[in-house]
Motif scaffolding. Structure first.
Motif, PDB file in Angstrom:
ATOM      1  N   LYS A 246       0.856  -1.188   0.000  1.00 45.27           N
ATOM      2  CA  LYS A 246       0.000   0.000   0.000  1.00 45.27           C
ATOM      3  C   LYS A 246       0.890   1.235   0.000  1.00 45.27           C
TER       4      LYS A 246
ATOM      5  N   ASP B 221     -12.172   4.215   4.570  1.00 46.86           N
ATOM      6  CA  ASP B 221     -11.469   3.980   5.826  1.00 46.86           C
ATOM      7  C   ASP B 221     -11.966   4.959   6.885  1.00 46.86           C
ATOM      8  N   GLU B 222     -11.542   6.224   6.790  1.00 46.47           N
ATOM      9  CA  GLU B 222     -12.007   7.222   7.756  1.00 46.47           C
ATOM     10  C   GLU B 222     -13.537   7.329   7.741  1.00 46.47           C
TER      11      GLU B 222
HETATM   12 MG   LIG Z   1      -6.302   4.465   5.549  1.00 44.76          MG
END
Ligand SMILES: [Mg+2]
Length: 389
Positions: free
Chosen positions: A176, A257-258
């Protein structure tokens, strides 16, 4: 068998180097450790990593929240592990004002929940992996080992080249890359990273909310030539609804994600059609059980999942993540267990750092299957707060 003692610890763990992404940089991490002791003196540990820019929690607010939650009232006699898991699933912390998403106490809840399922797991000799089978048999797929992906955060120049060479030598399968960091040319960087890593490694990117909705399609277009397999949280959470339209214009999967911290967030994402993937992180999502429920929900609606981690997890969250990753079916990516690569102190008697290829074995248990080093815990404790007993 009842819980007779509960203690919260504010610990400060040093990292080996500065970790930087588009929204934050850190050299140490303030974590919450909870210790739970049962009537027969069996002790269990849990951990949460409060991050203000994710769930709005700080270490102080999470300890304060545990302190004003009616915990003893929720603790009952548990005669088997199934009852203990039910107790852990029902755990409710006090309300936090303005918490519309239902995530404002998630790191605190995670620390508490893990400590409880670890303690009872040790007593009843059940691994926390067995929770997956108990709650969602269809999702339970035990595997003897787990393959972790690696990450490139802010490295550049020689450091970036060395990291890439190390990943190839280490036979890492997935990497990533953090994008959207001020002063970085992402397209140029991705071109170099793709060249260094070769064709066969899976590369995905995480923008940590850095892009404006109107620029996302062009940004992803610039990175597409380097075969990115997913884009994590391209826009700020407040603008997450714009991702529905953005998804119609691109064919690279979008991961939240957030914007994915609670069941309410997950429902919102499905209703609005804002993503292809969820990034599930135990601390962010409120613990092992809520995260299993999110994975179950994702599967129901055809959404893929990554098991993510927080920078700075000690052996407690690493172990919990290992149990999750080795027993929940269909995870597309797994992050975590950076332990020795990242942490100067992991609090563990065992070393969970992943090995060659990113591989690491499933943990047998009971409970989390690891032991917290009490001396190490003492060394890094900033504050100790008794919650019960
Ligand atoms: Mg993230």
């Amino acid at each position: 068998l009842k819980i007779v003692e509960l203690t919260a610890y504010h610990v400060r763990l040093p990292l080996r180097r500065v970790i930087r992404h588009a929204s934050h940089a850190r050299t140490e991490t303030d974590n919450l450790i909870v210790r739970c002791v049962l009537e027969d003196k069996t002790a269990g540990y849990g951990e949460g990593v409060p991050r203000e820019y994710v769930t709005g929690e700080t270490i102080d607010s999470s300890i304060e929240l545990l302190g004003r939650s009616d915990l003893p009232l929720q603790f009952e006699d548990c005669s088997d592990y199934c009852r203990a898991v039910n107790l852990a699933e029902r755990l409710q912390l006090a309300r936090v004002n303005g918490d519309e998403r239902g995530c404002a106490g998630n790191a605190a809840r995670c620390a508490l929940e893990l400590a409880i399922v670890d303690a009872y797991g040790r007593h009843f000799e059940r691994s926390i992996s067995s929770i997956v089978r108990l709650l969602t048999p269809a999702l339970y797929e035990p595997r003897p080992r787990v393959r972790y992906s690696s990450a490139i955060t802010s490295a550049r120049g020689l450091k970036l080249r060395l990291a890439a060479i190390a990943f190839r030598m280490y036979r890492i399968a997935q990497v990533k890359v953090k994008v959207g960091i001020a002063g970085y040319d992402d397209a140029k960087r991705l071109r170099l990273i793709r060249r260094l890593l070769g064709k066969s490694i899976d590369i995905r990117v995480d923008a940590n909310e850095a892009w404006k909705p109107e620029e996302v399609v062009a940004k992803i277009g610039e990175l597409k030539p380097y075969q990115i397999s997913a884009v994590e949280q391209p826009v700020p959470h407040a603008q997450a609804e714009t991702l529905a339209e953005i998804r119609r214009q691109i064919d690279v999967p979008i991961m939240l994600d957030e914007s994915l911290c609670s069941s309410r967030d997950a429902e919102e994402a499905v209703i609005r059609g804002t993503c292809d993937l969820f990034n599930l992180r135990l601390s962010k999502c409120g613990g092992f059980i809520p995260t299993v429920r999110l994975a179950q929900f994702a599967r129901q609606y055809g959404i893929g999942c990554q098991l993510g981690c927080q920078v700075g997890e000690s052996v407690v969250l690493s172990a919990a993540g290992r149990h999750f990753a080795s027993s929940v079916a269909g995870l597309k990516y797994v992050e975590g267990s950076y332990d020795r690569h990242l942490m100067k102190e992991t609090l563990g008697k065992e070393d969970l750092t992943f090995g060659k290829g990113g591989w690491a074995p499933a943990l047998p248990g009971p409970g989390l299957g690891v032991h917290v080093d009490a001396e190490a815990l003492k060394r890094v404790t900033i504050r100790e707060v008794p919650l019960l007993g």
